[in-house]
Scaffold this motif. Structure first.
Motif, mmCIF file in Angstrom:
data_model
loop_
_atom_site.group_PDB
_atom_site.id
_atom_site.type_symbol
_atom_site.label_atom_id
_atom_site.label_comp_id
_atom_site.label_asym_id
_atom_site.label_seq_id
_atom_site.Cartn_x
_atom_site.Cartn_y
_atom_site.Cartn_z
ATOM 1 N N ILE A 1 -18.339 -0.083 1.034
ATOM 2 C CA ILE A 1 -17.122 -0.209 1.841
ATOM 3 C C ILE A 1 -17.141 -1.525 2.629
ATOM 4 O O ILE A 1 -16.126 -2.225 2.724
ATOM 5 C CB ILE A 1 -16.990 0.996 2.781
ATOM 6 N N LEU B 1 -14.577 -4.656 2.535
ATOM 7 C CA LEU B 1 -13.918 -5.235 3.705
ATOM 8 C C LEU B 1 -14.156 -6.741 3.780
ATOM 9 O O LEU B 1 -13.231 -7.516 4.058
ATOM 10 C CB LEU B 1 -14.435 -4.558 4.972
ATOM 11 N N VAL C 1 -10.623 -7.283 2.020
ATOM 12 C CA VAL C 1 -9.693 -7.032 3.120
ATOM 13 C C VAL C 1 -9.591 -8.239 4.045
ATOM 14 O O VAL C 1 -8.488 -8.733 4.325
ATOM 15 C CB VAL C 1 -10.123 -5.775 3.908
ATOM 16 N N PHE D 1 -8.897 1.009 -0.884
ATOM 17 C CA PHE D 1 -9.963 1.605 -0.072
ATOM 18 C C PHE D 1 -10.239 3.048 -0.501
ATOM 19 O O PHE D 1 -11.398 3.479 -0.590
ATOM 20 C CB PHE D 1 -9.578 1.560 1.403
ATOM 21 N N TYR E 1 -13.715 4.374 -1.888
ATOM 22 C CA TYR E 1 -14.390 5.493 -1.219
ATOM 23 C C TYR E 1 -14.729 6.600 -2.219
ATOM 24 O O TYR E 1 -15.818 7.190 -2.185
ATOM 25 C CB TYR E 1 -13.489 6.030 -0.110
#
Length: 594
Positions: A19, A23, A27, A311, A315
């Motif tokens: 994750i 990011l 992201v 996301f 996940y």
């Protein structure tokens, strides 16, 4: 830095690492690019708006210049008009002559009718033979005291000034006016020409503007404005515009209507003028970039929605990857809680499967090791039991203190009955000393109890040494009841007697002194014994500061020094001053409040 980063990431779970990588790699870059593009788009829109506003201000400047050009041309014509010169300077003998002259000179009225830009024309003259007819006016005291009249008359040239002043012929309405001093060289006289600019024409320039725009005269009075409520006010009366009059031309940041705004300032200096006008346009940034912000927000929402979907997928896949790791972690936790009969059933030949097999081998090794430890503990327990038995036997062999006190009391009484008063007294002192030492139980005792033990000890030593030893105890008033740590002075006295005075053949003196210094109690033990050499003193200081128990250390002084530091802090302890053959001085200082 790379190694440090790798060590830090080792503490993060695999799912969180995936994750975090999403990011960092997706992201954050997308958001940075989005913010950059949004800001660039916003700045582009704002720059375009500023450019458009600048063009509008330039158009206002040009239109205002065109309007003001008419009064300037009229003033230039009147300045060289000989008919005006005669009308103003002729000394009339009757009212009829004045009226006739005025009737012949109708240029003021003609100009007002001819040019829509002109609102009114009047000339102020000091010729006492003229009459006031709203065109030719003798200045009243109010006019004579006015700033614009005085400034015009004080000029040595025919420069034009522009002011927002009252027109007494138009019900004192304030209008933008051309003010010019006209000099008549043939008569060596002068007057003030005032040409009012049509307010409707000047207001029409700014009324259609998209943003709040105003025109200021040289004094800061608002001549015209899109917001008609501002007309007639001074710019200093507007909170957001107090500094506009003093700023040079340009674009500035300000707060308008409690919002961030831009201000454009442009100067208008008509020809032959020493005082011009200032054009100010104000617009809020939000009004310009509002649509751009909406587009940016829409793009941001779409981007966030896409990132959210990504996301969720990341996940989901990370959970699939880490489920076997979590299963292994549960089995490890069971082992941590003491269950050594766990066996992992995770299969596969990937990294997780290899860890599971190694885990099973580790648990088997731990079980074997625990068996060995259990046997070792059993043997150690038997050894401790034997040691306790030895201690009990040693305790049983010790002399009962009460028996010892009773024996000493019997000896004292026997000596007393036989007339050995000195021996009886010293035995009594010895018993008292031993009893006080055994009775010390608490962590703090009054100073007087410690000094009682010292007196008993020194009395016994005096019995032993005779005239070779004398002692003195000096106390400040009120120190006897101060609470101190027990047995911190008596060991120092004992050390002074044994190591300092015992080898002296006569005149051995020991002094104990207790004084109050501020919020501290200072206790000194001074003797005139053998003292210490520099090397020996250095060894003693090192030994009392050594936290390790060693056979060569002075146990009594080291014990006192370490106890003082533990009780009161590292800044406290013993201070030793000594020179070989000149005795020693040992002192300590402790806080009175403990």
């Amino acid at each position: 830095m790379l190694q440090y980063f790798m060590k830090k990431t080792n503490n993060i779970r695999i799912k969180n690492k995936i994750i975090l990588a999403f990011l960092l790699v997706v992201v954050i870059p997308v958001l940075i690019v989005g913010v950059f593009l949004t800001n660039a788009f916003r700045q582009s829109v704002l720059s375009d708006a500023i450019g458009q506003t600048s063009n509008n201000v330039e158009k206002i400047n040009k239109r205002a210049s065109d309007i003001l050009r008419i009064p300037i041309e009229i003033s230039n014509k009147l300045m060289i008009d000989p008919r005006l010169e005669r009308v103003v300077n002729t000394q009339y003998q009757s009212i009829y002559e004045v009226v006739s002259a005025y009737k012949e000179f109708q240029d003021f009225t003609d100009f007002v009718k001819l040019y829509k830009e002109v609102y009114n024309i009047r000339f102020f003259t000091t010729n006492p033979t003229t009459l006031n007819n709203w065109n030719f006016i003798q200045p009243s005291p109010v006019v004579l005291d006015s700033f614009w009249y005085q400034e015009a008359m004080s000029k040595k040239t025919e420069k034009i000034s522009w002011y927002f002043i009252e027109d007494e012929t138009k019900n004192n309405r304030k209008v933008l006016s051309l003010v010019k001093r006209i000099y008549f060289p043939n008569y060596r006289t002068s007057g003030v020409l005032v040409i009012d600019v049509n307010p409707d024409e000047i207001n029409a320039i700014v009324s259609q503007e998209l943003f709040d725009t105003m025109i200021l005269d040289g004094k800061g009075d608002i001549v015209a404005a899109k917001n008609t409520e501002w007309v007639g006010k001074n710019v200093n009366e507007l909170d957001f515009a107090k500094d506009f009059l003093n700023k040079p031309e340009g674009t500035y940041q300000t707060r308008f209507k409690e919002r961030d705004s831009k201000v454009l300032i442009n100067d208008l200096i008509p020809t032959l003028s020493d005082r011009g006008l200032r054009i100010v346009s104000v617009f809020t940034v939000e009004s310009i970039v509002g649509k751009a912000n909406k587009i940016s927000y829409m793009g941001l929402y779409i981007t966030l929605a896409s990132l959210l979907i990504a996301f969720v997928l990341i996940y989901f896949f990370s959970n699939m990857l880490t489920s076997r790791m979590l299963q292994l972690n549960k089995q490890i936790n069971k082992v941590a809680l003491g269950d050594l009969h766990v066996s992992s059933e995770i299969d596969g030949y990937d990294e997780v499967g290899m860890l599971a097999r190694q885990f099973n081998n580790m648990v088997r090794s731990i079980r074997e090791l625990m068996s060995e430890v259990h046997e070792s503990n059993r043997m150690n327990h038997q050894l401790e039991l034997r040691q306790k038995e030895i201690k009990l036997k040693m305790m049983a062999s010790q002399i009962n203190p009460h028996f010892l006190f009773n024996a000493l009391e019997s000896i004292r009484m026997k000596a007393h009955l036989k007339g050995e008063a000195e021996i009886s007294g010293i035995v009594r002192t010895l018993g008292k000393l031993m009893r006080k030492k055994l009775e010390i139980m608490g962590s703090l005792i009054p100073l007087k109890d410690e000094l009682d033990m010292i007196r008993c000890y020194l009395d016994i030593q005096q019995f032993r040494f005779g005239d070779r030893l004398t002692y003195e105890i000096h106390l400040d008033q009120g120190v006897s009841d101060i609470m101190i740590t027990p047995l911190i002075v008596q060991p120092l006295v004992e050390n002074a007697v044994i190591h300092g005075l015992e080898c002296m053949e006569n005149d051995g003196v020991l002094k104990v002194q207790a004084t109050i210094e501020g919020q501290h109690l200072r206790i000194e033990v001074v003797d005139n014994g053998a003292g210490f050499s520099e090397s020996r003193l250095r060894e003693i200081k090192e030994s009392i500061n050594d936290t390790q128990d060693k056979q060569e250390h002075r146990i009594g002084m080291r014990n006192v020094h370490q106890r003082l530091k533990l009780m009161y802090g590292d800044t406290y302890g013993l201070t030793i001053i000594s020179h070989e053959g000149m005795g020693a001085r040992i002192y300590l200082s402790i806080p009175i409040q403990g």
